[in-house]
Enzyme design. Structure first.
Site, PDB file in Angstrom:
ATOM      1  CB  SER A 247      -0.970   0.034   1.237  1.00  0.00           C
ATOM      2  OG  SER A 247      -1.780   1.185   1.080  1.00  0.00           O
ATOM      3  CG  ASP A 248       2.993   4.791  -1.759  1.00  0.00           C
ATOM      4  OD1 ASP A 248       4.051   4.830  -0.747  1.00  0.00           O
ATOM      5  OD2 ASP A 248       3.134   5.779  -2.416  1.00  0.00           O
TER       6      ASP A 248
END
Length: 192
Positions: free
Chosen positions: A68-69
């Site tokens: 995730s970012d």
């Protein structure tokens, strides 16, 4: 079920994933998080989420790896993590009275099959009009120096919002659980 691995060193993401009551481990991926020339914000977070998952694949075969970012976007400008008190204050004052969209890239990599699901979940907040004094009090209290946009929605940061709009409030904290459950379900994981 293949073991779950969270490709993140973020305590916020670990706390969110724990809500699903599935066993998981975590490891910090080592990737270059710089934006490519002219890369749109949506593509940036999707690419980085995928790269974070892929960075751990070699050492974690037969796993489901979650990457995730997140970035914050004000107008056309990507707002990253401030890292300093002064930059956090500047970011919040620039956002005062404005809409800020948080884009969270999410990837789920099945290292057994090589299949990788990737998506981007947006969440928009309208910020209150903020004075420098209020901003400085907030930054001293929360220390949001490692948070995109300089605030922690899970804490006092919510007091800076006039309103919010989005389909998954957990995406604002950095891991969109509603979308993740969809991805896990497609991989045959039964979420309690």
């Amino acid at each position: 079920m293949l073991p779950l691995l969270l490709a993140s060193s973020s305590a916020y993401r670990r706390e969110l994933l724990a809500r699903l009551r599935l066993p998981f481990t975590w490891a910090s991926p080592d990737i270059d998080e710089r934006r490519l020339a002219d890369e749109p914000a949506t593509q940036l977070v999707q690419r980085l989420a995928r790269q974070k998952a892929e960075a751990l694949a070699e050492d974690h075969r037969q796993h489901l790896i979650i990457g995730s970012d997140q970035v914050a976007v004000l107008g056309e400008q990507i707002i990253g993590k401030p890292h300093t008190f002064e930059r956090a204050c500047e970011q919040l004052l620039e956002s005062s009275g404005q809409q800020v969209t948080f884009l969270t890239g999410l990837a789920l990599l099945n290292t057994a099959t090589g299949q990788c699901q990737v998506d981007c979940v947006p969440f928009t907040v309208t910020m209150r009009e903020l004075s420098r004094e209020r901003v400085e009090r907030y930054v001293r209290a929360e220390q949001p120096l490692d948070c995109a946009g300089s605030f922690k929605a899970e804490g006092l940061g919510v007091s800076l919002f006039q309103s919010t709009h989005g389909c998954d409030s957990t995406s604002l904290i950095g891991l969109p659980l509603i979308r993740l459950v969809d991805m896990l379900t497609r991989e045959g994981v039964a979420v309690p």
